[in-house]
Design a protein around this motif. Structure first.
Motif, PDB file in Angstrom:
ATOM      1  N   ALA A 202       0.755  -1.291   0.179  1.00  0.00           N
ATOM      2  CA  ALA A 202      -0.014  -0.009   0.056  1.00  0.00           C
ATOM      3  C   ALA A 202       0.822   1.134  -0.111  1.00  0.00           C
ATOM      4  O   ALA A 202       0.553   2.369  -0.286  1.00  0.00           O
ATOM      5  N   TYR A 203       2.015   1.216   0.311  1.00  0.00           N
ATOM      6  CA  TYR A 203       3.080   2.158   0.399  1.00  0.00           C
ATOM      7  C   TYR A 203       3.984   2.511  -0.715  1.00  0.00           C
ATOM      8  O   TYR A 203       4.848   3.271  -0.834  1.00  0.00           O
ATOM      9  N   TYR A 204       3.594   1.855  -1.983  1.00  0.00           N
ATOM     10  CA  TYR A 204       4.270   1.811  -3.201  1.00  0.00           C
ATOM     11  C   TYR A 204       4.616   3.297  -3.575  1.00  0.00           C
ATOM     12  O   TYR A 204       5.848   3.732  -3.806  1.00  0.00           O
TER      13      TYR A 204
ATOM     14  N   ASN B 104       3.854  -7.634   0.711  1.00  0.00           N
ATOM     15  CA  ASN B 104       4.667  -6.423   0.612  1.00  0.00           C
ATOM     16  C   ASN B 104       5.145  -6.429  -0.721  1.00  0.00           C
ATOM     17  O   ASN B 104       5.178  -7.265  -1.422  1.00  0.00           O
ATOM     18  N   ASN B 105       5.958  -5.374  -1.142  1.00  0.00           N
ATOM     19  CA  ASN B 105       6.854  -5.054  -2.147  1.00  0.00           C
ATOM     20  C   ASN B 105       8.119  -4.967  -1.578  1.00  0.00           C
ATOM     21  O   ASN B 105       8.511  -4.767  -0.603  1.00  0.00           O
ATOM     22  N   ALA B 106       9.029  -5.111  -2.317  1.00  0.00           N
ATOM     23  CA  ALA B 106      10.684  -4.808  -2.048  1.00  0.00           C
ATOM     24  C   ALA B 106      11.000  -4.264  -3.192  1.00  0.00           C
ATOM     25  O   ALA B 106      10.925  -4.222  -4.374  1.00  0.00           O
TER      26      ALA B 106
ATOM     27  N   VAL C 196       6.972   5.330  -1.450  1.00  0.00           N
ATOM     28  CA  VAL C 196       8.439   4.790  -1.565  1.00  0.00           C
ATOM     29  C   VAL C 196       9.063   5.179  -2.805  1.00  0.00           C
ATOM     30  O   VAL C 196      10.318   5.892  -2.605  1.00  0.00           O
ATOM     31  N   ILE C 197       8.237   5.437  -3.810  1.00  0.00           N
ATOM     32  CA  ILE C 197       8.875   5.876  -4.855  1.00  0.00           C
ATOM     33  C   ILE C 197       9.265   7.263  -4.831  1.00  0.00           C
ATOM     34  O   ILE C 197      10.052   7.998  -5.369  1.00  0.00           O
ATOM     35  N   GLU C 198       8.113   8.064  -4.249  1.00  0.00           N
ATOM     36  CA  GLU C 198       8.248   9.645  -4.169  1.00  0.00           C
ATOM     37  C   GLU C 198       9.528   9.691  -3.116  1.00  0.00           C
ATOM     38  O   GLU C 198      10.365  10.648  -3.432  1.00  0.00           O
TER      39      GLU C 198
ATOM     40  N   GLY D 153       5.340  -2.288   8.931  1.00  0.00           N
ATOM     41  CA  GLY D 153       6.726  -3.174   8.983  1.00  0.00           C
ATOM     42  C   GLY D 153       7.691  -2.743   7.883  1.00  0.00           C
ATOM     43  O   GLY D 153       8.381  -3.341   7.607  1.00  0.00           O
ATOM     44  N   MET D 154       7.658  -1.527   7.632  1.00  0.00           N
ATOM     45  CA  MET D 154       8.485  -0.951   6.740  1.00  0.00           C
ATOM     46  C   MET D 154      10.158  -1.020   7.059  1.00  0.00           C
ATOM     47  O   MET D 154      10.477  -0.562   8.147  1.00  0.00           O
ATOM     48  N   ARG D 155      10.969  -1.774   6.459  1.00  0.00           N
ATOM     49  CA  ARG D 155      12.406  -1.911   6.789  1.00  0.00           C
ATOM     50  C   ARG D 155      13.224  -1.373   5.455  1.00  0.00           C
ATOM     51  O   ARG D 155      12.927  -1.718   4.510  1.00  0.00           O
ATOM     52  N   ALA D 156      14.286  -1.114   6.129  1.00  0.00           N
ATOM     53  CA  ALA D 156      15.509  -0.600   4.971  1.00  0.00           C
ATOM     54  C   ALA D 156      16.762  -1.679   5.541  1.00  0.00           C
ATOM     55  O   ALA D 156      17.044  -1.485   6.659  1.00  0.00           O
TER      56      ALA D 156
END
Length: 98
Positions: free
Chosen positions: A12-14, A56-58, A17-19, A86-89
């Protein structure tokens, strides 16, 4: 030197993240859609099943060293806003030879 930045996030946060990458002048990336998994600390499973329907996406981006902290700060901010997602980098130093 360059860094590889891998971000795993609720699909849902695609757009966010791109921005975030675009705001840090990161044009190139590799994206995996519909990635299943579960966080190692306290995350709920994201498996695309009836019981755990979320996925998720990665994304993997190769960026200059001076852009990494800003990207990580953006990920931290999003994760603090919505910790259940749970966004992780993760970051690796890479050899940038072609």
């Amino acid at each position: 030197m360059m860094k590889a930045v891998f971000v795993s996030y609720n699909q849902a946060y695609y757009r966010e993240v791109i921005e975030l990458l675009e705001a840090n002048e990161c044009r190139g990336y590799t994206l995996w859609n519909e990635v299943a998994g579960r966080g190692g600390v306290d995350g709920e499973p994201h498996e695309g099943t009836h019981a755990w329907p979320t996925l998720n996406n990665a994304i993997l981006a190769f960026v200059e060293d001076d852009k990494v902290e800003s990207i990580l700060e953006g990920v931290r901010h999003k994760d603090e806003e919505s910790p259940d997602l749970g966004m992780r980098a993760f970051v690796w130093t890479i050899d940038g030879r072609s």
